[in-house]
Design a protein around this motif. Structure first.
Motif, PDB file in Angstrom:
ATOM      1  N   THR A 226       5.449   5.344 -10.199  1.00 62.37           N
ATOM      2  CA  THR A 226       5.564   4.283  -9.206  1.00 62.37           C
ATOM      3  C   THR A 226       4.240   3.540  -9.064  1.00 62.37           C
ATOM      4  OG1 THR A 226       7.099   5.702  -7.983  1.00 62.37           O
ATOM      5  CG2 THR A 226       6.240   3.773  -6.825  1.00 62.37           C
ATOM      6  N   LEU A 227       3.159   4.290  -8.985  1.00 57.20           N
ATOM      7  CA  LEU A 227       1.846   3.673  -8.850  1.00 57.20           C
ATOM      8  C   LEU A 227       1.475   2.874 -10.086  1.00 57.20           C
ATOM      9  CD1 LEU A 227      -0.100   6.538  -7.079  1.00 57.20           C
ATOM     10  CD2 LEU A 227       0.905   4.506  -6.063  1.00 57.20           C
TER      11      LEU A 227
ATOM     12  N   THR B  21       0.844  -1.189   0.000  1.00 58.02           N
ATOM     13  CA  THR B  21       0.000   0.000   0.000  1.00 58.02           C
ATOM     14  C   THR B  21       0.882   1.242   0.000  1.00 58.02           C
ATOM     15  OG1 THR B  21      -0.130   0.187   2.397  1.00 58.02           O
ATOM     16  CG2 THR B  21      -1.777  -1.217   1.325  1.00 58.02           C
ATOM     17  N   VAL B  22       0.288   2.329  -0.376  1.00 58.19           N
ATOM     18  CA  VAL B  22       0.994   3.598  -0.389  1.00 58.19           C
ATOM     19  C   VAL B  22       1.458   3.955   1.025  1.00 58.19           C
ATOM     20  CG1 VAL B  22       0.720   6.058  -0.870  1.00 58.19           C
ATOM     21  CG2 VAL B  22      -0.191   4.378  -2.461  1.00 58.19           C
TER      22      VAL B  22
ATOM     23  N   ILE C 210      -0.300  -3.165  -5.981  1.00 55.10           N
ATOM     24  CA  ILE C 210      -1.142  -2.197  -5.290  1.00 55.10           C
ATOM     25  C   ILE C 210      -2.572  -2.333  -5.791  1.00 55.10           C
ATOM     26  CG2 ILE C 210       0.754  -0.557  -4.901  1.00 55.10           C
ATOM     27  CD1 ILE C 210      -0.519   1.163  -7.125  1.00 55.10           C
TER      28      ILE C 210
ATOM     29  N   TYR D 286       7.414   8.537  -3.972  1.00 54.60           N
ATOM     30  CA  TYR D 286       6.670   7.826  -5.015  1.00 54.60           C
ATOM     31  C   TYR D 286       5.869   8.842  -5.812  1.00 54.60           C
ATOM     32  CZ  TYR D 286       2.792   8.256  -1.718  1.00 54.60           C
ATOM     33  OH  TYR D 286       1.844   8.743  -0.869  1.00 54.60           O
TER      34      TYR D 286
ATOM     35  N   TYR E 122      -4.390   8.379  -3.710  1.00 52.62           N
ATOM     36  CA  TYR E 122      -3.288   9.254  -4.125  1.00 52.62           C
ATOM     37  C   TYR E 122      -3.815  10.392  -4.995  1.00 52.62           C
ATOM     38  CZ  TYR E 122       1.205  10.824  -5.930  1.00 52.62           C
ATOM     39  OH  TYR E 122       2.295  11.594  -6.271  1.00 52.62           O
TER      40      TYR E 122
ATOM     41  N   TRP F 222       3.264   9.087  -9.787  1.00 53.35           N
ATOM     42  CA  TRP F 222       2.339   8.398 -10.684  1.00 53.35           C
ATOM     43  C   TRP F 222       3.007   7.219 -11.379  1.00 53.35           C
ATOM     44  CZ3 TRP F 222      -2.490   9.205  -9.833  1.00 53.35           C
ATOM     45  CH2 TRP F 222      -2.918  10.436  -9.353  1.00 53.35           C
TER      46      TRP F 222
ATOM     47  N   ASP G 283      -5.578   2.503  -3.772  1.00 54.28           N
ATOM     48  CA  ASP G 283      -4.377   3.293  -3.509  1.00 54.28           C
ATOM     49  C   ASP G 283      -4.237   4.416  -4.532  1.00 54.28           C
ATOM     50  OD1 ASP G 283      -3.247   1.984  -1.211  1.00 54.28           O
ATOM     51  OD2 ASP G 283      -2.744   0.311  -2.535  1.00 54.28           O
ATOM     52  N   ILE G 284      -4.592   4.124  -5.758  1.00 50.87           N
ATOM     53  CA  ILE G 284      -4.514   5.136  -6.812  1.00 50.87           C
ATOM     54  C   ILE G 284      -5.561   6.210  -6.581  1.00 50.87           C
ATOM     55  CG2 ILE G 284      -4.821   5.530  -9.286  1.00 50.87           C
ATOM     56  CD1 ILE G 284      -3.577   2.711  -9.659  1.00 50.87           C
TER      57      ILE G 284
END
Length: 72
Positions: A19-20, A4-5, A29, A15, A37, A17, A33-34
């Motif tokens: 990274t996600l 998770t973030v 993930i 981190y 964020y 975009w 989480d997105i």
């Protein structure tokens, strides 16, 4: 194993975009989480009016997160 973030935050790991996006592609993930964020990002960047960010922040299940992240 889900990452998770929060793990990034707790360990002071930077981190973004990209990274996600990689985390999503590797199934590390969750979509939530997105969404979280995106909400945080928009709260810190009020000048952003890009619809991709707004769609991500809405967290609707029926759109393609991967393509939105690539566009960002």
């Amino acid at each position: 194993m889900d990452i998770t973030v929060d793990i990034f935050k707790q360990n002071k790991i930077k981190y973004d975009w990209i990274t996600l996006n990689v985390g999503l592609e590797l199934n590390l993930i969750e979509y939530s989480d997105i969404v979280n964020y995106a909400v945080e990002f928009l709260a810190n960047h009020l000048e952003i009016s890009n619809q991709n960010f707004i769609q991500l922040a809405c967290g609707v299940d029926d759109f393609d997160y991967e393509n939105l992240l690539v566009d960002i």
